[in-house]
Design a protein around this motif. Structure first.
Motif, PDB file in Angstrom:
ATOM      1  N   ILE A  89       0.850  -1.205   0.000  1.00 29.14           N
ATOM      2  CA  ILE A  89       0.000   0.000   0.000  1.00 29.14           C
ATOM      3  C   ILE A  89       0.879   1.246   0.000  1.00 29.14           C
ATOM      4  CG2 ILE A  89      -1.544   1.420   1.463  1.00 29.14           C
ATOM      5  CD1 ILE A  89      -2.864  -1.158   2.406  1.00 29.14           C
ATOM      6  N   SER A  90       1.900   1.236   0.874  1.00 27.11           N
ATOM      7  CA  SER A  90       2.775   2.414   0.977  1.00 27.11           C
ATOM      8  C   SER A  90       3.560   2.622  -0.318  1.00 27.11           C
ATOM      9  CB  SER A  90       3.717   2.287   2.174  1.00 27.11           C
ATOM     10  OG  SER A  90       4.964   1.808   1.809  1.00 27.11           O
ATOM     11  N   LYS A  91       4.014   1.513  -0.953  1.00 26.67           N
ATOM     12  CA  LYS A  91       4.764   1.643  -2.215  1.00 26.67           C
ATOM     13  C   LYS A  91       3.873   2.221  -3.309  1.00 26.67           C
ATOM     14  CE  LYS A  91       8.160  -2.072  -1.700  1.00 26.67           C
ATOM     15  NZ  LYS A  91       8.401  -3.483  -1.988  1.00 26.67           N
ATOM     16  N   THR A  92       2.639   1.713  -3.391  1.00 27.51           N
ATOM     17  CA  THR A  92       1.712   2.188  -4.432  1.00 27.51           C
ATOM     18  C   THR A  92       1.395   3.660  -4.240  1.00 27.51           C
ATOM     19  OG1 THR A  92       0.731  -0.019  -4.419  1.00 27.51           O
ATOM     20  CG2 THR A  92      -0.494   1.693  -5.572  1.00 27.51           C
ATOM     21  N   THR A  93       1.137   4.054  -2.973  1.00 26.55           N
ATOM     22  CA  THR A  93       0.839   5.466  -2.682  1.00 26.55           C
ATOM     23  C   THR A  93       2.023   6.338  -3.054  1.00 26.55           C
ATOM     24  OG1 THR A  93      -0.455   4.671  -0.796  1.00 26.55           O
ATOM     25  CG2 THR A  93      -0.080   7.032  -0.912  1.00 26.55           C
ATOM     26  N   ASP A  94       3.233   5.847  -2.767  1.00 22.40           N
ATOM     27  CA  ASP A  94       4.445   6.601  -3.089  1.00 22.40           C
ATOM     28  C   ASP A  94       4.588   6.775  -4.604  1.00 22.40           C
ATOM     29  OD1 ASP A  94       6.747   7.977  -2.344  1.00 22.40           O
ATOM     30  OD2 ASP A  94       8.029   6.224  -2.575  1.00 22.40           O
ATOM     31  N   ASN A  95       4.327   5.697  -5.365  1.00 21.44           N
ATOM     32  CA  ASN A  95       4.458   5.764  -6.824  1.00 21.44           C
ATOM     33  C   ASN A  95       3.391   6.652  -7.458  1.00 21.44           C
ATOM     34  OD1 ASN A  95       6.593   4.018  -6.680  1.00 21.44           O
ATOM     35  ND2 ASN A  95       5.402   2.192  -7.142  1.00 21.44           N
TER      36      ASN A  95
END
Length: 255
Positions: A89-95
């Motif tokens: 979730i955090s990676k997707t939000t960051d991207n």
């Protein structure tokens, strides 16, 4: 231990490999929720103006100090499958957004915590998921109703938005200067697409040089080539240059 089942012909069938185990129903749900809550707790103390930095030490002894949720979750090696989903979730939000990684994980942890009390009241998980989907749609409508559209000419407001993202970071003291650089550089590469603007962040190159301070940061309208000069007589800066695109290496080799 390996799990055994018997088929109709009473032949034992090994389903899980050695050391594998199976959890079902309430136990599995509780286990997954507990793991996700731990991940949310790890990052939630780094959120907001009073958020604290985390010191991460990896297996080689390298130390990273940060309060950026995405960095923290990237550095910690998570084994649990449900906890891994929160890291995703955090990676997707960051991207996709580039900010709000900690908030997304903390929100997911809080939603799971509330789901746990509903499961204890015998509400079926599918119904909880359905309710959360409806709530998300409603929240989106509400956000759209209170949001403001900002024109690209409103430099003052764009600077404020850029500064807001820096207020909880280490660069807070220099946010005035950095916000100005960021807004100018983004506007320089923004392409107008009918009503909206499209910005490819890859069009902005960030060059870091050791030795200076943040106050030495500046925006260069042009191309910075971070290479050592091969010969002392070569120029270090060229204005109004003609540029050749050559599809081969130009390094000089010693015979």
């Amino acid at each position: 231990m390996g799990m055994q089942a018997t088929s109709k012909g009473n032949m034992p069938v090994v389903l899980l490999k050695e050391g594998g185990s199976e959890t079902k129903g309430k136990d599995a749900q509780k286990n997954n929720i507990a793991a996700s809550k731990i991940v949310a707790e790890i990052v939630h103390t780094s959120l907001g103006p009073r958020g604290m930095d985390k010191m991460l030490v990896d297996s080689l002894g390298d130390v990273t100090i940060t309060n950026d949720g995405a960095t923290i979750l990237k550095e910690i090696d998570v084994q649990h499958p449900a906890a891994k989903m929160l890291v995703e979730i955090s990676k997707t939000t960051d991207n996709e957004v580039g900010d709000g990684t900690t908030s997304a994980v903390v929100l997911a942890g809080a939603l799971l915590e509330n789901a746990e009390s509903l499961i204890d009241q015998d509400v079926h998980p599918t119904i909880i998921v359905d309710g959360y989907r409806k709530a998300a749609r409603k929240a989106k409508q509400f956000l759209e109703s209170i949001s403001d559209t900002i024109s690209s000419n409103d430099k003052n407001m764009l600077n404020k938005i850029a500064k807001t993202s820096m207020q909880t970071k280490l660069v807070r003291k220099d946010s005035d200067q950095l916000a100005d650089i960021i807004v100018k550089s983004v506007l320089a590469v923004a392409e107008k697409d009918s009503e909206s603007y499209d910005v490819d962040i890859d069009d902005i190159k960030v060059e870091k040089k050791a030795g200076g301070s943040i106050k030495d940061s500046m925006i260069v309208q042009g191309i910075v080539l971070d290479k050592e000069i091969v010969h002392g007589g070569m120029p270090r800066k060229i204005n109004e240059a003609k540029i050749a695109l050559i599809n081969t290496a130009l390094e000089s080799y010693k015979p």
